[in-house]
Design an enzyme around this catalytic site. Structure first.
Site, PDB file in Angstrom:
ATOM      1  N   ARG A  55       0.848  -1.186   0.000  1.00  0.00           N
ATOM      2  CA  ARG A  55       0.000   0.000   0.000  1.00  0.00           C
ATOM      3  C   ARG A  55       0.887   1.239   0.000  1.00  0.00           C
ATOM      4  NH1 ARG A  55      -2.014  -3.719   3.669  1.00  0.00           N
ATOM      5  NH2 ARG A  55      -4.125  -4.495   3.237  1.00  0.00           N
ATOM      6  N   LYS A 115      -2.019  -2.845   7.644  1.00  0.00           N
ATOM      7  CA  LYS A 115      -3.422  -2.536   7.926  1.00  0.00           C
ATOM      8  C   LYS A 115      -4.054  -3.625   8.780  1.00  0.00           C
ATOM      9  CE  LYS A 115      -7.623  -1.106   5.496  1.00  0.00           C
ATOM     10  NZ  LYS A 115      -8.239  -0.884   4.158  1.00  0.00           N
ATOM     11  N   HIS A 171      -2.801   1.807  -5.942  1.00  0.00           N
ATOM     12  CA  HIS A 171      -3.531   0.542  -5.801  1.00  0.00           C
ATOM     13  C   HIS A 171      -3.626  -0.213  -7.126  1.00  0.00           C
ATOM     14  CE1 HIS A 171      -4.622  -0.002  -1.701  1.00  0.00           C
ATOM     15  NE2 HIS A 171      -5.660  -0.766  -1.984  1.00  0.00           N
ATOM     16  N   ARG A 192      -0.734  -2.407  -6.988  1.00  0.00           N
ATOM     17  CA  ARG A 192      -1.001  -3.446  -5.981  1.00  0.00           C
ATOM     18  C   ARG A 192      -1.889  -4.538  -6.580  1.00  0.00           C
ATOM     19  NH1 ARG A 192      -1.491  -4.604  -0.466  1.00  0.00           N
ATOM     20  NH2 ARG A 192      -3.538  -5.274   0.270  1.00  0.00           N
ATOM     21  N   HIS A 196      -3.626  -9.000   3.702  1.00  0.00           N
ATOM     22  CA  HIS A 196      -5.050  -8.862   3.975  1.00  0.00           C
ATOM     23  C   HIS A 196      -5.365  -9.358   5.375  1.00  0.00           C
ATOM     24  CE1 HIS A 196      -6.343  -8.767  -0.530  1.00  0.00           C
ATOM     25  NE2 HIS A 196      -6.070  -7.575  -0.056  1.00  0.00           N
ATOM     26  N   TYR A 231     -10.590 -10.977  -5.937  1.00  0.00           N
ATOM     27  CA  TYR A 231      -9.621 -11.224  -7.000  1.00  0.00           C
ATOM     28  C   TYR A 231      -9.964 -12.472  -7.811  1.00  0.00           C
ATOM     29  CZ  TYR A 231      -6.822  -7.594  -4.848  1.00  0.00           C
ATOM     30  OH  TYR A 231      -6.393  -6.391  -4.346  1.00  0.00           O
TER      31      TYR A 231
END
Length: 290
Positions: A140, A165, A235, A238, A261, A270
């Protein structure tokens, strides 16, 4: 802000998001000439949300803005600025999880983006290293901006990404290409400073670069390469990293762990860009794939 920090216990990154949304709300009030918060009404609130809606921003951003606005309205009522609590009148827009498609581009296009960076300048050396980090590890923007010299273990060829995150720390093997790009920047592009952050502003004052700048630089080079994609930014690279892992037949669980994640459900979207697997389903071998 003191209320958000001391009573709600929000992290600095969340505080920053509150500041962005509230500044935009303040600018809207100034534009429509509402100079007293006690005069806020359902009409004023709905007008702000309607003006803030897509295509200007994504629906998820609108939802975040609504959440901030609700907290702010409850605070105004608690402090006696407003006689009534209007927070319940701010309705979240209806959105559906996994309704969109990740903004990935092909690896050939990623290489076009990297090739468009002029690495002769100090800023070019910095930007090339940052774009490589985004595309290689699926980081990120905030993770690239917060990378420090202490996070790179040159002896053991390891790269550590702290405070992700999901609240965890991930250690990657240091790619030879990424390592070479960072070394080139540190030796010939990074300004002299006592800061431990790797990536710095090129112009005085020489402060660490922020996550918003990483997003802007990525968007700049994507557009420069002539690649059309919704909401160009960091992103996109990413998502392209994830696309490359999918094409190499990595499982969604491994991909989710790789890009940091918090839960497996975050990686499920995805599945929409797993082109080869979806093609097998379309050809009638769906049971074998599933």
């Amino acid at each position: 802000m003191r209320y958000l920090i001391e009573e709600k216990g929000l992290r600095q990154r969340s505080i920053y998001q509150y500041q962005i949304f509230l500044r935009q709300f303040a600018a809207y009030l100034e534009r429509i000439r509402v100079d007293n918060l006690a005069k806020l009404s359902p009409t004023v609130l709905s007008g702000f949300i309607a003006e803030y809606a897509p295509p200007r921003v994504s629906w998820s951003t609108v939802r975040n803005a609504c959440g901030v606005l609700r907290v702010f309205l409850r605070y105004l009522n608690r402090e006696g600025v407003m006689a009534k609590d209007l927070s319940s009148l701010v309705e979240f827009p209806q959105s559906y999880r996994h309704a969109g498609v990740p903004r990935s581009i092909s690896w050939e296009q990623v290489e076009q983006v990297l090739a468009g960076i002029d690495r002769r300048s100090a800023s070019g050396k910095r930007d090339y290293a940052m774009m490589l980090l985004l595309a290689t590890y699926g980081l990120r923007a905030a993770e690239v901006a917060s990378l420090t010299l202490d996070d790179i273990d040159w002896r053991n060829e390891r790269l550590k990404i702290r405070e992700r995150k999901a609240g965890n720390t991930t250690t990657y093997p240091l790619s030879a290409a990424v390592g070479a790009a960072i070394v080139e920047y540190l030796k010939n592009g990074r300004p002299a400073t006592t800061c431990r952050e790797v990536f710095m502003r090129c112009c005085a004052p020489h402060a660490p670069i922020g996550s918003a700048a990483v997003v802007c630089r990525a968007a700049h080079f994507i557009r420069k390469a002539g690649i059309r994609v919704p909401r160009a930014g960091s992103h996109v690279l990413r998502h392209s990293c994830v696309q490359r892992l999918l094409n190499a037949n990595f499982s969604l669980k491994h991909i989710g762990d790789y890009v940091g994640h918090r839960s497996a459900s975050s990686t499920q979207i995805y599945g929409k860009i797993a082109v080869e697997q979806l093609r097998e389903v379309a050809f009638g071998n769906g049971e074998d794939v599933l």
